[in-house]
Scaffold this active site. Structure first.
Site, PDB file in Angstrom:
ATOM      1  N   HIS A 107       0.798  -1.232   0.000  1.00 46.65           N
ATOM      2  CA  HIS A 107       0.000   0.000   0.000  1.00 46.65           C
ATOM      3  C   HIS A 107       0.830   1.282   0.000  1.00 46.65           C
ATOM      4  CE1 HIS A 107       0.809   0.103   4.341  1.00 46.65           C
ATOM      5  NE2 HIS A 107       0.587   1.402   4.219  1.00 46.65           N
TER       6      HIS A 107
HETATM    7  C1  UD1 Z   1      -1.773   5.913   5.617  1.00 42.63           C
HETATM    8  C2  UD1 Z   1      -0.479   6.338   6.281  1.00 42.63           C
HETATM    9  C3  UD1 Z   1       0.485   5.173   6.345  1.00 42.63           C
HETATM   10  C4  UD1 Z   1      -0.163   3.931   6.914  1.00 42.63           C
HETATM   11  C5  UD1 Z   1      -1.427   3.624   6.124  1.00 42.63           C
HETATM   12  C6  UD1 Z   1      -2.166   2.392   6.615  1.00 42.63           C
HETATM   13  C7  UD1 Z   1      -0.011   8.702   5.787  1.00 42.63           C
HETATM   14  C8  UD1 Z   1       0.937   9.618   5.112  1.00 42.63           C
HETATM   15  N1  UD1 Z   1       0.174   7.417   5.535  1.00 42.63           N
HETATM   16  O1  UD1 Z   1      -1.522   5.690   4.256  1.00 42.63           O
HETATM   17  O2  UD1 Z   1       1.585   5.537   7.166  1.00 42.63           O
HETATM   18  O3  UD1 Z   1       0.729   2.837   6.845  1.00 42.63           O
HETATM   19  O4  UD1 Z   1      -2.286   4.757   6.230  1.00 42.63           O
HETATM   20  O5  UD1 Z   1      -3.249   2.100   5.757  1.00 42.63           O
HETATM   21  O6  UD1 Z   1      -0.866   9.119   6.516  1.00 42.63           O
HETATM   22  N2  UD1 Z   1      -9.134   4.992   1.440  1.00 42.63           N
HETATM   23  C9  UD1 Z   1     -10.394   4.463   1.234  1.00 42.63           C
HETATM   24  N3  UD1 Z   1     -11.090   4.025   2.330  1.00 42.63           N
HETATM   25  C10 UD1 Z   1     -10.578   4.134   3.581  1.00 42.63           C
HETATM   26  C11 UD1 Z   1      -9.304   4.675   3.741  1.00 42.63           C
HETATM   27  C12 UD1 Z   1      -8.585   5.094   2.664  1.00 42.63           C
HETATM   28  O7  UD1 Z   1     -10.871   4.371   0.123  1.00 42.63           O
HETATM   29  O8  UD1 Z   1     -11.218   3.760   4.544  1.00 42.63           O
HETATM   30  C13 UD1 Z   1      -8.386   5.481   0.282  1.00 42.63           C
HETATM   31  C14 UD1 Z   1      -8.208   6.969   0.323  1.00 42.63           C
HETATM   32  O9  UD1 Z   1      -9.305   7.584  -0.170  1.00 42.63           O
HETATM   33  C15 UD1 Z   1      -6.943   7.174  -0.483  1.00 42.63           C
HETATM   34  C16 UD1 Z   1      -6.188   5.905  -0.249  1.00 42.63           C
HETATM   35  O10 UD1 Z   1      -7.077   4.962   0.297  1.00 42.63           O
HETATM   36  O11 UD1 Z   1      -7.226   7.274  -1.838  1.00 42.63           O
HETATM   37  C17 UD1 Z   1      -5.025   6.112   0.637  1.00 42.63           C
HETATM   38  O12 UD1 Z   1      -5.417   6.644   1.869  1.00 42.63           O
HETATM   39  P1  UD1 Z   1      -4.511   7.716   2.650  1.00 42.63           P
HETATM   40  O13 UD1 Z   1      -5.368   8.387   3.602  1.00 42.63           O
HETATM   41  O14 UD1 Z   1      -3.689   8.501   1.709  1.00 42.63           O
HETATM   42  O15 UD1 Z   1      -3.509   6.875   3.489  1.00 42.63           O
HETATM   43  P2  UD1 Z   1      -2.749   5.501   3.268  1.00 42.63           P
HETATM   44  O16 UD1 Z   1      -2.136   5.307   1.968  1.00 42.63           O
HETATM   45  O17 UD1 Z   1      -3.670   4.440   3.748  1.00 42.63           O
END
Ligand code: UD1
Length: 351
Positions: A202
């Site tokens: 991820h």
């Molecule tokens: C974040 C953390 C990372 C951690 C990870 C665990 C930061 C910089 N990074 O990254 O350290 O290891 O979480 O997962 O904060 N999304 C959904 N549904 C959800 C949650 C997220 O669809 O419930 C999608 C978001 O819309 C986004 C993507 O997943 O497009 C990434 O989510 P983001 O909030 O950027 O964080 P992570 O990549 O998960």
């Protein structure tokens, strides 16, 4: 006597796991509230952790959701500021290294509320990782630093941070010891114990760089056992966008903590770019292949149970096929009482 008020700011899956360990003790000793930023928001990435790990209900939810990092951080800061000014806690607790952690820390420092950083001092020495930048800033504006390992204490020392630095052990280990891995995963996913590899991908460096992502897919497809991947929403989006089809790989929904530990425990090996999974694999004695070139958990690599392979195809195939397991398995990251130690120190400091 006035009861001391503390607020924990959390918002993502790894922070929910960490707060599950310490929140019962915080509530017992302080007036403790949870501020959920809502960075992670759906059932699989958020709600299931509150249910399974019986985490106290957040007093506030900012419902930030999907944003680019700058907007996410800015909006969390504004939301936190209003709550912190309205409630004036004696301390704010932040956890780990996410955008929520950073935004929570910045709002606290700007409203003059001291910060306790749990999992302080971790470093991968790779500033291209958003998490590394978050860690450095958070440590330098926190008042109390609670470290999982001696390595973290040394990292802080090298940056001139020596005051209020405590090696307490890791709160993740506390909650790991209290959780029974799901015993039904093999039946549920129609897999055989020790006859599959678990993979989790991820990190931005692996998903947003299409060249790297395609290389990971091509490596997974050629591994000698079937792969099972609890798919992170970010990774799922990339798969949908590019139309890449995975062979030899079964994708499943993101798992709760209990299911994830069950899948990990039964896996022959794990391939991952997560931080937490490297530690959990170690505790469960499952060999780990880390698809990165750096780690914040070097002790797991030094122990021989974890290998930093980055995307070295030959090395990954070699490790996946045959690997002599280390004989030693030292107790890394404390003794399962990190939360107690942290709360005891905070109580004394805030009295
Ligand atoms: C974040 C953390 C990372 C951690 C990870 C665990 C930061 C910089 N990074 O990254 O350290 O290891 O979480 O997962 O904060 N999304 C959904 N549904 C959800 C949650 C997220 O669809 O419930 C999608 C978001 O819309 C986004 C993507 O997943 O497009 C990434 O989510 P983001 O909030 O950027 O964080 P992570 O990549 O998960």
């Amino acid at each position: 006597m006035k009861k001391i008020r503390v607020v924990s700011i959390v918002g993502t899956r790894p922070e929910f796991v960490k707060i599950a360990a310490i929140s019962p003790l915080l509530s017992k000793n302080f007036y403790h509230s949870i501020l959920n930023t809502g960075q992670h928001y759906n059932t699989e990435m958020a709600n299931i952790f509150f249910e399974q790990l019986k985490i106290q209900k957040p007093e506030w939810n900012l419902r930030i959701g999907q944003q680019d990092a700058t907007t996410q951080i800015a909006q969390i800061m504004i939301g936190c500021k209003n709550i912190l000014l309205g409630n004036r806690p004696d301390a704010v607790l932040i956890y780990g290294d996410t955008n929520t952690t950073l935004a929570g820390a910045l709002s606290s420092v700007k409203t003059n509320i001291p910060i306790a950083h749990i999992e302080a001092g971790m470093r991968s020495f790779d500033k291209t990782m958003p998490e590394e930048v978050n860690r450095i800033i958070c440590d330098h504006i926190s008042t109390w630093h609670f470290c999982s390992s001696q390595f973290a204490v040394i990292c802080l020392q090298k940056e001139g941070l020596t005051k209020n630095v405590y090696e307490t052990g890791d709160v993740n280990y506390d909650i790991f010891l209290k959780t029974t891995p799901d015993k039904n995963v093999t039946k549920r996913f129609k897999i055989q114990s020790k006859k599959y590899f678990l993979a989790t991908i991820h990190r931005q460096e692996n998903t947003d760089n299409l060249g790297r992502f395609k290389k990971i897919v091509s490596i997974l497809e050629k591994l000698p056992l079937p792969i099972i991947i609890p798919i992170h929403p970010r990774t799922e989006k990339i798969l949908k966008k590019t139309g890449i089809k995975l062979k030899n790989v079964k994708t499943i929904k993101p798992q709760g903590f209990v299911g994830m530990l069950g899948l990990l425990k039964n896996a022959e090996k794990v391939l991952t770019d997560s931080g937490g999974v490297q530690k959990e694999a170690y505790w469960l004695r499952v060999p780990c292949i880390t698809l990165r070139s750096s780690t914040e958990w070097p002790e797991t690599v030094n122990s021989g149970w974890n290998h930093l392979t980055d995307l070295d195809r030959n090395l990954i195939f070699k490790l996946a096929k045959n690997e002599q397991l280390p004989r030693n398995h030292l107790q890394l990251y404390g003794n399962g009482h990190a939360s107690e130690k942290i709360v005891k120190i905070l109580k004394k400091q805030l009295a």
